[in-house]
Scaffold this motif. Structure first.
Motif, PDB file in Angstrom:
ATOM      1  N   GLU A  24     -48.405 114.219  15.239  1.00  0.00           N
ATOM      2  CA  GLU A  24     -48.623 115.547  14.667  1.00  0.00           C
ATOM      3  C   GLU A  24     -47.655 116.570  15.257  1.00  0.00           C
ATOM      4  OE1 GLU A  24     -53.084 116.240  13.204  1.00  0.00           O
ATOM      5  OE2 GLU A  24     -52.946 115.883  15.350  1.00  0.00           O
ATOM      6  N   LYS A  25     -47.489 116.517  16.559  1.00  0.00           N
ATOM      7  CA  LYS A  25     -46.571 117.458  17.211  1.00  0.00           C
ATOM      8  C   LYS A  25     -45.141 117.262  16.706  1.00  0.00           C
ATOM      9  CE  LYS A  25     -49.226 117.892  21.513  1.00  0.00           C
ATOM     10  NZ  LYS A  25     -49.277 117.544  22.959  1.00  0.00           N
ATOM     11  N   LEU A  26     -44.725 116.005  16.598  1.00  0.00           N
ATOM     12  CA  LEU A  26     -43.361 115.720  16.163  1.00  0.00           C
ATOM     13  C   LEU A  26     -43.138 116.119  14.706  1.00  0.00           C
ATOM     14  CD1 LEU A  26     -42.902 112.285  17.946  1.00  0.00           C
ATOM     15  CD2 LEU A  26     -41.640 114.399  18.442  1.00  0.00           C
ATOM     16  N   LEU A  27     -44.131 115.905  13.858  1.00  0.00           N
ATOM     17  CA  LEU A  27     -43.998 116.318  12.459  1.00  0.00           C
ATOM     18  C   LEU A  27     -43.892 117.839  12.360  1.00  0.00           C
ATOM     19  CD1 LEU A  27     -46.515 113.949  10.593  1.00  0.00           C
ATOM     20  CD2 LEU A  27     -44.016 113.786  10.668  1.00  0.00           C
ATOM     21  N   ASN A  28     -44.698 118.537  13.155  1.00  0.00           N
ATOM     22  CA  ASN A  28     -44.629 119.999  13.143  1.00  0.00           C
ATOM     23  C   ASN A  28     -43.281 120.504  13.648  1.00  0.00           C
ATOM     24  OD1 ASN A  28     -47.235 120.355  12.150  1.00  0.00           O
ATOM     25  ND2 ASN A  28     -48.159 120.356  14.191  1.00  0.00           N
ATOM     26  N   ALA A  35     -41.171 110.584  15.189  1.00  0.00           N
ATOM     27  CA  ALA A  35     -42.537 110.308  14.720  1.00  0.00           C
ATOM     28  C   ALA A  35     -42.615 108.910  14.119  1.00  0.00           C
ATOM     29  CB  ALA A  35     -42.954 111.351  13.690  1.00  0.00           C
ATOM     30  N   GLU A  36     -41.581 108.535  13.383  1.00  0.00           N
ATOM     31  CA  GLU A  36     -41.553 107.193  12.788  1.00  0.00           C
ATOM     32  C   GLU A  36     -41.525 106.112  13.869  1.00  0.00           C
ATOM     33  OE1 GLU A  36     -38.689 104.338  10.040  1.00  0.00           O
ATOM     34  OE2 GLU A  36     -38.321 106.511  10.080  1.00  0.00           O
ATOM     35  N   THR A  37     -40.779 106.337  14.930  1.00  0.00           N
ATOM     36  CA  THR A  37     -40.716 105.364  16.020  1.00  0.00           C
ATOM     37  C   THR A  37     -42.110 105.112  16.602  1.00  0.00           C
ATOM     38  OG1 THR A  37     -38.452 106.005  16.606  1.00  0.00           O
ATOM     39  CG2 THR A  37     -39.755 104.894  18.303  1.00  0.00           C
ATOM     40  N   HIS A  56     -48.982 106.099   9.801  1.00  0.00           N
ATOM     41  CA  HIS A  56     -47.654 105.604   9.439  1.00  0.00           C
ATOM     42  C   HIS A  56     -47.341 105.987   7.995  1.00  0.00           C
ATOM     43  CE1 HIS A  56     -44.044 103.257   9.601  1.00  0.00           C
ATOM     44  NE2 HIS A  56     -44.435 102.454   8.632  1.00  0.00           N
ATOM     45  N   GLY A  57     -48.340 105.898   7.132  1.00  0.00           N
ATOM     46  CA  GLY A  57     -48.143 106.320   5.741  1.00  0.00           C
ATOM     47  C   GLY A  57     -47.758 107.779   5.640  1.00  0.00           C
ATOM     48  N   ARG A  58     -48.385 108.622   6.432  1.00  0.00           N
ATOM     49  CA  ARG A  58     -48.062 110.051   6.427  1.00  0.00           C
ATOM     50  C   ARG A  58     -46.629 110.285   6.881  1.00  0.00           C
ATOM     51  NH1 ARG A  58     -51.477 114.532   8.884  1.00  0.00           N
ATOM     52  NH2 ARG A  58     -50.157 115.659   7.410  1.00  0.00           N
ATOM     53  N   VAL A  59     -46.264 109.614   7.972  1.00  0.00           N
ATOM     54  CA  VAL A  59     -44.907 109.796   8.508  1.00  0.00           C
ATOM     55  C   VAL A  59     -43.866 109.376   7.482  1.00  0.00           C
ATOM     56  CG1 VAL A  59     -43.254 109.003  10.244  1.00  0.00           C
ATOM     57  CG2 VAL A  59     -45.595 109.603  10.918  1.00  0.00           C
ATOM     58  N   MET A  60     -44.079 108.233   6.850  1.00  0.00           N
ATOM     59  CA  MET A  60     -43.090 107.746   5.889  1.00  0.00           C
ATOM     60  C   MET A  60     -43.055 108.612   4.636  1.00  0.00           C
ATOM     61  SD  MET A  60     -41.938 105.580   7.839  1.00  0.00           S
ATOM     62  CE  MET A  60     -40.627 104.917   6.812  1.00  0.00           C
ATOM     63  N   ALA A  61     -44.190 109.209   4.287  1.00  0.00           N
ATOM     64  CA  ALA A  61     -44.204 110.139   3.156  1.00  0.00           C
ATOM     65  C   ALA A  61     -43.357 111.365   3.457  1.00  0.00           C
ATOM     66  CB  ALA A  61     -45.640 110.556   2.836  1.00  0.00           C
ATOM     67  N   TYR A  74     -38.458 104.701   1.836  1.00  0.00           N
ATOM     68  CA  TYR A  74     -39.465 105.388   2.635  1.00  0.00           C
ATOM     69  C   TYR A  74     -40.771 105.516   1.847  1.00  0.00           C
ATOM     70  CZ  TYR A  74     -36.230 106.998   6.322  1.00  0.00           C
ATOM     71  OH  TYR A  74     -35.361 107.083   7.374  1.00  0.00           O
ATOM     72  N   ALA A  75     -40.664 105.909   0.582  1.00  0.00           N
ATOM     73  CA  ALA A  75     -41.855 106.103  -0.242  1.00  0.00           C
ATOM     74  C   ALA A  75     -42.618 104.804  -0.427  1.00  0.00           C
ATOM     75  CB  ALA A  75     -41.463 106.691  -1.597  1.00  0.00           C
ATOM     76  N   ASN A  76     -41.900 103.728  -0.669  1.00  0.00           N
ATOM     77  CA  ASN A  76     -42.565 102.441  -0.843  1.00  0.00           C
ATOM     78  C   ASN A  76     -43.269 101.993   0.436  1.00  0.00           C
ATOM     79  OD1 ASN A  76     -42.252 101.224  -3.589  1.00  0.00           O
ATOM     80  ND2 ASN A  76     -40.104 101.716  -3.196  1.00  0.00           N
TER      81      ASN A  76
END
Length: 259
Positions: A24-28, A35-37, A56-61, A74-76
């Protein structure tokens, strides 16, 4: 690619953990690769943890939303992660609504589509009909499909729930169904009166519920349909001068129709 936004109601939240907090912190901070790592390591360490797959789904989205050349892959990967989360915890509303959010926001070329979203909501409701979240979202689907009798029946069921917030949402959505279907307006008005009475008993505001101001506007809509001028005018006088813009615009539209 269309930005994918997932609205997660607070009571759906999973137990806090270090990975989630870090992600969450990294996405913000828009540090998406980092975040993906973390999310990749999480699913490797805990391949049967639905939370890991969900995040993981959120990060890739997010990666798909901010990429051009790699957006498709990424979407797939996001889609497959959300599917895995639902497979692991099909009764968990957060997992289900994560996948629903993907279907509703992603283009069809990467598996998105409203039909997929509605099918999953229906499947979840049939599998777990007592789950409030699935009741609510299936009822909203019934509204969208104009299956009024079924929507009324489902929201009436919610109106007798043990938990007050669930009953309140049942009242409100029953009334909305009355407005949209232009039927059972007296029952809809009574439902909103119950809503306004009971929401005042909450010890603190519930962000997942429509405000009392919105309920009064919906009640005014029903009074307008009934031709009940006196109670309609009384509601107009109770309007808050500081109401939100969307509500103000809704009132203006309703009042202009009455002129």
């Amino acid at each position: 690619m269309k930005k994918i936004i997932f609205m997660i109601v607070l009571f759906w939240s999973c137990c806090s953990n270090a990975q989630r907090s870090d992600i969450e912190k990294l996405l913000n901070m828009e540090q998406y690769d980092q975040a993906e790592t973390i999310s990749q390591q999480w699913i490797r360490d805990k391949p049967t943890d639905a939370n890991a797959w969900f995040w993981h789904g959120r990060v890739m989205a997010v990666q798909a939303s901010n990429s051009f050349f790699s957006a498709f892959s990424y979407a797939n990967e996001s889609l497959e992660a959300f599917k895995k989360a639902v497979e692991l915890e099909p009764s968990n509303p957060m997992m289900v609504m994560g996948l629903v959010g993907y279907y509703r926001n992603a283009p069809s070329i990467v598996g998105g589509g409203e039909a997929h979203a509605r099918a999953l909501i229906k499947q979840s409701y049939i599998g777990y009909p007592e789950r409030y979240e699935f009741q609510l979202h299936y009822g909203l689907v019934l509204q969208q499909e104009k299956k009024w009798a079924d929507a009324f029946q489902l929201f009436e069921k919610m109106m007798s729930a043990e938990q007050l917030p669930e009953r309140l949402m049942g009242y409100y959505q029953f009334a909305r169904t009355s407005i949209f279907s232009e039927s059972r307006t007296a029952d809809g008005a009574n439902a909103l009166k119950n809503y306004l009475h009971d929401i005042a008993t909450l010890h603190k505001p519930n962000a997942s519920l429509p405000s009392a101001d919105w309920a009064r506007y919906r009640l005014a809509q029903l009074y307008a349909r009934q031709g009940a001028q006196q109670p309609f005018d009384a509601l107009v006088k109770t309007r808050d001068n500081h109401e939100e813009q969307a509500l103000s615009e809704a009132w203006q539209s309703l009042l202009s129709q009455r002129q």
